[in-house]
Design a protein around this motif. Sequence first.
Motif, PDB file in Angstrom:
ATOM      1  N   ARG A 477       0.845  -1.187   0.000  1.00 22.48           N
ATOM      2  CA  ARG A 477       0.000   0.000   0.000  1.00 22.48           C
ATOM      3  C   ARG A 477       0.882   1.239   0.000  1.00 22.48           C
ATOM      4  O   ARG A 477       1.846   1.334   0.773  1.00 22.48           O
ATOM      5  CB  ARG A 477      -0.894   0.037   1.239  1.00 22.48           C
ATOM      6  CG  ARG A 477      -1.814  -1.130   1.371  1.00 22.48           C
ATOM      7  CD  ARG A 477      -2.930  -1.118   0.364  1.00 22.48           C
ATOM      8  NE  ARG A 477      -3.863  -0.013   0.558  1.00 22.48           N
ATOM      9  CZ  ARG A 477      -4.943   0.157  -0.183  1.00 22.48           C
ATOM     10  NH1 ARG A 477      -5.227  -0.698  -1.168  1.00 22.48           N
ATOM     11  NH2 ARG A 477      -5.763   1.171   0.050  1.00 22.48           N
ATOM     12  N   THR A 478       0.570   2.175  -0.884  1.00 18.33           N
ATOM     13  CA  THR A 478       1.284   3.452  -0.914  1.00 18.33           C
ATOM     14  C   THR A 478       0.660   4.383   0.121  1.00 18.33           C
ATOM     15  O   THR A 478      -0.558   4.612   0.114  1.00 18.33           O
ATOM     16  CB  THR A 478       1.206   4.086  -2.310  1.00 18.33           C
ATOM     17  OG1 THR A 478       1.810   3.190  -3.249  1.00 18.33           O
ATOM     18  CG2 THR A 478       1.926   5.421  -2.335  1.00 18.33           C
ATOM     19  N   LEU A 479       1.481   4.894   1.009  1.00 15.76           N
ATOM     20  CA  LEU A 479       1.014   5.733   2.109  1.00 15.76           C
ATOM     21  C   LEU A 479       1.403   7.179   1.864  1.00 15.76           C
ATOM     22  O   LEU A 479       2.518   7.472   1.439  1.00 15.76           O
ATOM     23  CB  LEU A 479       1.613   5.254   3.439  1.00 15.76           C
ATOM     24  CG  LEU A 479       1.500   3.750   3.744  1.00 15.76           C
ATOM     25  CD1 LEU A 479       2.122   3.448   5.104  1.00 15.76           C
ATOM     26  CD2 LEU A 479       0.055   3.292   3.705  1.00 15.76           C
ATOM     27  N   VAL A 546      -1.894   4.023  10.046  1.00 16.02           N
ATOM     28  CA  VAL A 546      -0.468   4.379  10.079  1.00 16.02           C
ATOM     29  C   VAL A 546      -0.367   5.876   9.814  1.00 16.02           C
ATOM     30  O   VAL A 546      -0.877   6.362   8.787  1.00 16.02           O
ATOM     31  CB  VAL A 546       0.333   3.597   9.013  1.00 16.02           C
ATOM     32  CG1 VAL A 546       1.811   3.990   9.068  1.00 16.02           C
ATOM     33  CG2 VAL A 546       0.168   2.083   9.215  1.00 16.02           C
ATOM     34  N   ARG A 547       0.278   6.596  10.739  1.00 20.54           N
ATOM     35  CA  ARG A 547       0.440   8.048  10.563  1.00 20.54           C
ATOM     36  C   ARG A 547       1.842   8.339  10.053  1.00 20.54           C
ATOM     37  O   ARG A 547       2.829   7.876  10.636  1.00 20.54           O
ATOM     38  CB  ARG A 547       0.188   8.791  11.868  1.00 20.54           C
ATOM     39  CG  ARG A 547       0.185  10.320  11.711  1.00 20.54           C
ATOM     40  CD  ARG A 547      -0.479  11.009  12.889  1.00 20.54           C
ATOM     41  NE  ARG A 547       0.261  10.837  14.116  1.00 20.54           N
ATOM     42  CZ  ARG A 547       1.192  11.702  14.574  1.00 20.54           C
ATOM     43  NH1 ARG A 547       1.490  12.792  13.867  1.00 20.54           N
ATOM     44  NH2 ARG A 547       1.791  11.473  15.721  1.00 20.54           N
ATOM     45  N   MET A 548       1.897   9.069   8.945  1.00 20.71           N
ATOM     46  CA  MET A 548       3.162   9.336   8.274  1.00 20.71           C
ATOM     47  C   MET A 548       3.472  10.827   8.259  1.00 20.71           C
ATOM     48  O   MET A 548       2.561  11.665   8.116  1.00 20.71           O
ATOM     49  CB  MET A 548       3.086   8.828   6.823  1.00 20.71           C
ATOM     50  CG  MET A 548       2.754   7.345   6.674  1.00 20.71           C
ATOM     51  SD  MET A 548       4.134   6.296   7.132  1.00 20.71           S
ATOM     52  CE  MET A 548       5.281   6.666   5.793  1.00 20.71           C
ATOM     53  N   ALA A 549       4.770  11.142   8.378  1.00 21.69           N
ATOM     54  CA  ALA A 549       5.219  12.520   8.180  1.00 21.69           C
ATOM     55  C   ALA A 549       5.384  12.800   6.700  1.00 21.69           C
ATOM     56  O   ALA A 549       5.079  13.899   6.215  1.00 21.69           O
ATOM     57  CB  ALA A 549       6.535  12.762   8.915  1.00 21.69           C
ATOM     58  N   THR A 550       5.861  11.787   5.969  1.00 18.88           N
ATOM     59  CA  THR A 550       5.988  11.858   4.507  1.00 18.88           C
ATOM     60  C   THR A 550       5.459  10.543   3.931  1.00 18.88           C
ATOM     61  O   THR A 550       5.024   9.661   4.662  1.00 18.88           O
ATOM     62  CB  THR A 550       7.452  12.056   4.095  1.00 18.88           C
ATOM     63  OG1 THR A 550       8.232  10.953   4.607  1.00 18.88           O
ATOM     64  CG2 THR A 550       8.010  13.368   4.649  1.00 18.88           C
ATOM     65  N   GLY A 551       5.490  10.399   2.606  1.00 20.91           N
ATOM     66  CA  GLY A 551       4.977   9.195   1.971  1.00 20.91           C
ATOM     67  C   GLY A 551       5.852   7.981   2.201  1.00 20.91           C
ATOM     68  O   GLY A 551       6.996   8.072   2.673  1.00 20.91           O
ATOM     69  N   GLY A 552       5.322   6.795   1.860  1.00 24.76           N
ATOM     70  CA  GLY A 552       6.071   5.547   1.982  1.00 24.76           C
ATOM     71  C   GLY A 552       5.255   4.388   1.442  1.00 24.76           C
ATOM     72  O   GLY A 552       4.128   4.563   0.971  1.00 24.76           O
ATOM     73  N   THR A 553       5.826   3.179   1.505  1.00 24.79           N
ATOM     74  CA  THR A 553       5.158   1.965   1.029  1.00 24.79           C
ATOM     75  C   THR A 553       5.253   0.895   2.107  1.00 24.79           C
ATOM     76  O   THR A 553       6.322   0.665   2.672  1.00 24.79           O
ATOM     77  CB  THR A 553       5.796   1.448  -0.266  1.00 24.79           C
ATOM     78  OG1 THR A 553       5.707   2.464  -1.262  1.00 24.79           O
ATOM     79  CG2 THR A 553       5.076   0.204  -0.767  1.00 24.79           C
TER      80      THR A 553
END
Length: 569
Positions: A477-479, A546-553
């Motif tokens: 999943r792309t976050l 999931v809480r992200m500061a920037t994008g991720g996978t």
Amino acid sequence: SNGYGQLGDGTTANQSAPVAVSGNRAFASLAAGQYHACGVEAVTGATWCWGGNWNGQLGDGTYTDRTAPVAMAMAEGRAFTSLAVGQYHTCGVEVVTGKAWCWGYRGYGQLGNPSVNDRWVAVEGGRAFASLVAGDEHTCGVEAGTGKAWCWGGNYYGQLGDGTFGNRIVPVANQFEPPPAIRSIRVANVRDTSFTVSWVTDVSATGAIRWGLDDGTAPANVAPDRRGASGTFTVHLATVSGLAPSTRYRFDVTSGPTTDTNGGAHYLVTTGPTLASVPSPDQSRGTVSRRDGTVPDGVLVHLTASGTSGTSAPLVALVTAAEVREWAANLGNLRTASLDAAFPVTDATIVAITADGGADGTAGAGTTVATARAGTLALTLGDQADVALATGWNLVALRVAPSPAVTASGACVLTNARVPGAVVEVVRWIAGAWESHRCGFPPNDFALEPGAGYFVRTTVPAAWPTWGTAVTTAVSRTLGPGWNLVGASATLGTPTTAPGACTVLNTAQAGSALEVVRWVDGGWEAHSCGFQTNRFTLQAGVGYFVRMATGGTLAPVGAAQVSAASVRR
């Protein structure tokens, strides 16, 4: 006893305490007969034998007894997974192919080949075996895949299980099958003068129901399987007709020698009243196939409708090979749950359709009456994984890639077909906001997919049935920045933990992941990345924020260690 060297310690002296077999080899498995023993060497799979050898049972090309292990000389480089050792013969299951080979004395046919004595021969039939076992003068094997038993050799006590007392020089099938297990007994098509019972057995068997009035006596009338009393099948359907309206009956289900009496209480069904008017015919239809597209031998297709008047009483149809994948159910036969009126439907009415093909798998879909009438719904038998729902809010994920596609309304219909009114709404998180589908209303009927998480609100505990192909590889999943709702869908592999998810995301870009949150016991529980609290393991079939500061996978793997076959069962 060691008179022939069967202890393998280099002597013929009897020993009252364990002695080491000569050669200091590591063995993966051993097998002992009356006068000799053999072992499969770890890593290489080489066969070593020792002890009595007057019929060549050690396989070293001689008839000389051996007090220490000698290598199997006739194996032509073959390696074995396991061995079986009899009185004067030895057999082995070959690596990769599962083919059985035997050598030594064949006076009773225990080598499974009509060839000469004392030599290495392949067991006739070319079958792959999962395991072998040898008696003094006979051998048996469990066939890989089917679990069927085959035996050969001496049979003067009936030890081959083929129903005779004659020796056999080639394998014969064991004739004593375990009794069939009966499951999924369901009553449908209940009218004023008839009802239908369907069920599934784990092995092919005859089928019938014994029925009678609920008057305290044992059911004595017999209604056979629709395809005949002598036919053997794994899916069964029998109809009882000529009954009285609004009358209670009892029945038992019989397949082969097995009878299910509902624990002695018998199964009960009450016929409906005669309707004041006859509903119009209204055909629905579709197709159902095995996962490889071939025609199944038999499938039970169940159908219920849901609308403003509640959920209908169920219908069932039997699809045999003669129907060539096609099923049909007449919506004009739908009745209300109380059976006292025809169930009204329109094009927009939602129907839940489920198919049970026994060993071929199951399938299901929630769709509209318009689609059912058009005959475009194609079901593919596959894996089933029910999602457990507690009362209140549940944060869940799919454990199968659904086939056909399932929508939020389909989840409502399929679950509520089992427990009417259980599911109230299905909610997803998209573009930083909630989007809700209320069961029974058209808006926001979004498609559901593996790898995503969904909130499902229920009024009572229930199980949401899902069908398709079991997810065994984690879905990526792309976050994006902020909150992301993901689902742990994979049922195999090393489980992902909350800190493990943080590590994966922060390896790609330091500081990108901030926290992983789960919904448990009606409240939130958070693991903050880099801290030691709440280090939970992600479970298959569960959703997480999931809480992200920037994008991720992220590709989360659930902790439930089950195979696709287990999901099917």
